[in-house]
Write a protein that holds these residues in place. Structure first.
Motif, PDB file in Angstrom:
ATOM      1  N   UNK A  83      -7.966   0.597   4.907  1.00 26.63           N
ATOM      2  CA  UNK A  83      -7.036   1.577   4.330  1.00 26.63           C
ATOM      3  C   UNK A  83      -6.981   2.823   5.209  1.00 26.63           C
ATOM      4  N   UNK A  84      -8.158   3.289   5.654  1.00 29.18           N
ATOM      5  CA  UNK A  84      -8.215   4.518   6.469  1.00 29.18           C
ATOM      6  C   UNK A  84      -7.473   4.324   7.793  1.00 29.18           C
ATOM      7  N   UNK A  85      -7.725   3.163   8.449  1.00 32.38           N
ATOM      8  CA  UNK A  85      -7.057   2.890   9.734  1.00 32.38           C
ATOM      9  C   UNK A  85      -5.536   2.794   9.542  1.00 32.38           C
ATOM     10  N   UNK A 124      -0.048   8.658  -2.065  1.00 33.91           N
ATOM     11  CA  UNK A 124      -1.018   9.566  -2.700  1.00 33.91           C
ATOM     12  C   UNK A 124      -1.819  10.321  -1.646  1.00 33.91           C
ATOM     13  N   UNK A 125      -2.220   9.625  -0.574  1.00 30.54           N
ATOM     14  CA  UNK A 125      -2.962  10.288   0.504  1.00 30.54           C
ATOM     15  C   UNK A 125      -2.088  11.327   1.208  1.00 30.54           C
ATOM     16  N   UNK A 126      -0.819  11.013   1.389  1.00 26.83           N
ATOM     17  CA  UNK A 126       0.095  11.964   2.045  1.00 26.83           C
ATOM     18  C   UNK A 126       0.345  13.190   1.164  1.00 26.83           C
ATOM     19  N   UNK A 166       0.816  -1.223   0.000  1.00 24.52           N
ATOM     20  CA  UNK A 166       0.000   0.000   0.000  1.00 24.52           C
ATOM     21  C   UNK A 166       0.844   1.265   0.000  1.00 24.52           C
ATOM     22  N   UNK A 167       2.139   1.140  -0.307  1.00 28.46           N
ATOM     23  CA  UNK A 167       3.040   2.303  -0.296  1.00 28.46           C
ATOM     24  C   UNK A 167       2.515   3.408  -1.216  1.00 28.46           C
ATOM     25  N   UNK A 186       0.173   5.476   9.529  1.00 28.46           N
ATOM     26  CA  UNK A 186       1.303   5.997   8.743  1.00 28.46           C
ATOM     27  C   UNK A 186       1.451   7.492   8.997  1.00 28.46           C
ATOM     28  N   UNK A 187       0.309   8.190   8.998  1.00 29.53           N
ATOM     29  CA  UNK A 187       0.331   9.656   9.139  1.00 29.53           C
ATOM     30  C   UNK A 187       0.933  10.073  10.489  1.00 29.53           C
ATOM     31  N   UNK A 188       0.596   9.325  11.527  1.00 29.33           N
ATOM     32  CA  UNK A 188       1.148   9.627  12.862  1.00 29.33           C
ATOM     33  C   UNK A 188       2.684   9.584  12.809  1.00 29.33           C
TER      34      UNK A 188
END
Ligand code: AMP
Length: 188
Positions: free
Chosen positions: A176-178, A19-21, A13-14, A183-185
């Motif tokens: 994916x959201x969880x 893309x989300x980042x 899922x990299x 990752x975001x943290x």
């Protein structure tokens, strides 16, 4: 300037998290796999060299991808930070990255690694094959080679970064959201 490596096996899922980042944080995404696929589509000499290796599930030479990374940094100097996706994939690439960054007076911020099991790798790659139309995703033997290359050549990169105190791991066992939140943290 922040430089992050998104690390993990194929299908972890990299690209999705990158893309989300990009959306949420405004970082610049560099995927060596995407860059290589563009070279192949454009029919460049580099693309021709890469094509036969990628189609067999093998890695392209370190010099090729390191050259791409160096020129991407040079061409996008004004951005907030970089997300490296699918690079480095060997210890030699990790060493080269340190050198490239040192030459720019910079250093790697941290590595965010996404963990999934080999069975999950197979399941996800097969699911993606139909959507992204990638020949290297559609064939069991090629997937097996990619998993083997990951364990043999890419996994040793983990200890390289652990020794630098820069390695952080997320177990991607949720939605994916969880998983993205975890990752975001680590990016924040
Ligand atoms: P990816 O889109 O990251 O799964 O990459 C697709 C294919 O491109 C890989 O299976 C490799 O053949 C090649 N590739 C991408 N990045 C690298 C890298 N850093 N080093 C060597 N080969 C790479």
């Amino acid at each position: 300037m922040n430089y992050y490596v998104l690390f993990g096996p194929p299908g972890a899922g990299k690209g999705t998290f990158a893309k989300l980042l990009v959306e949420h944080k405004g970082y610049y995404h560099i995927s060596t796999g995407d860059l290589l696929r563009k070279e192949i589509a454009a029919g460049t000499p580099l693309g021709l060299e890469a094509k036969s290796l990628i189609e067999k599930g093998n890695l392209v030479p370190d010099e090729v991808v390191c050259g791409m990374i160096r020129s991407e940094f040079g061409a996008n100097a004004g951005v907030r930070g970089f997300l490296l996706d699918g690079f480095p994939r060997t210890v030699a690439q990790a060493e080269a990255l340190d050198k490239i960054l040192a030459d720019m007076g910079a250093e790697l911020t941290r590595v965010v690694s996404i963990y999934i099991t080999d069975d999950e790798v197979r399941r996800r790659i097969k699911g993606r094959a139909a959507v992204e139309n990638r020949a290297d995703d559609a064939d069991d033997e090629i997937i097996t080679t990619r998993i083997r290359n990951y364990h043999e050549k890419t996994e040793p990169v983990i200890n390289y970064y652990k020794a630098q105190g820069k390695y952080f791991e997320v177990v991607a066992d949720g939605t994916i959201e969880q998983n993205y939140k975890k990752v975001e943290v680590l990016i924040d």
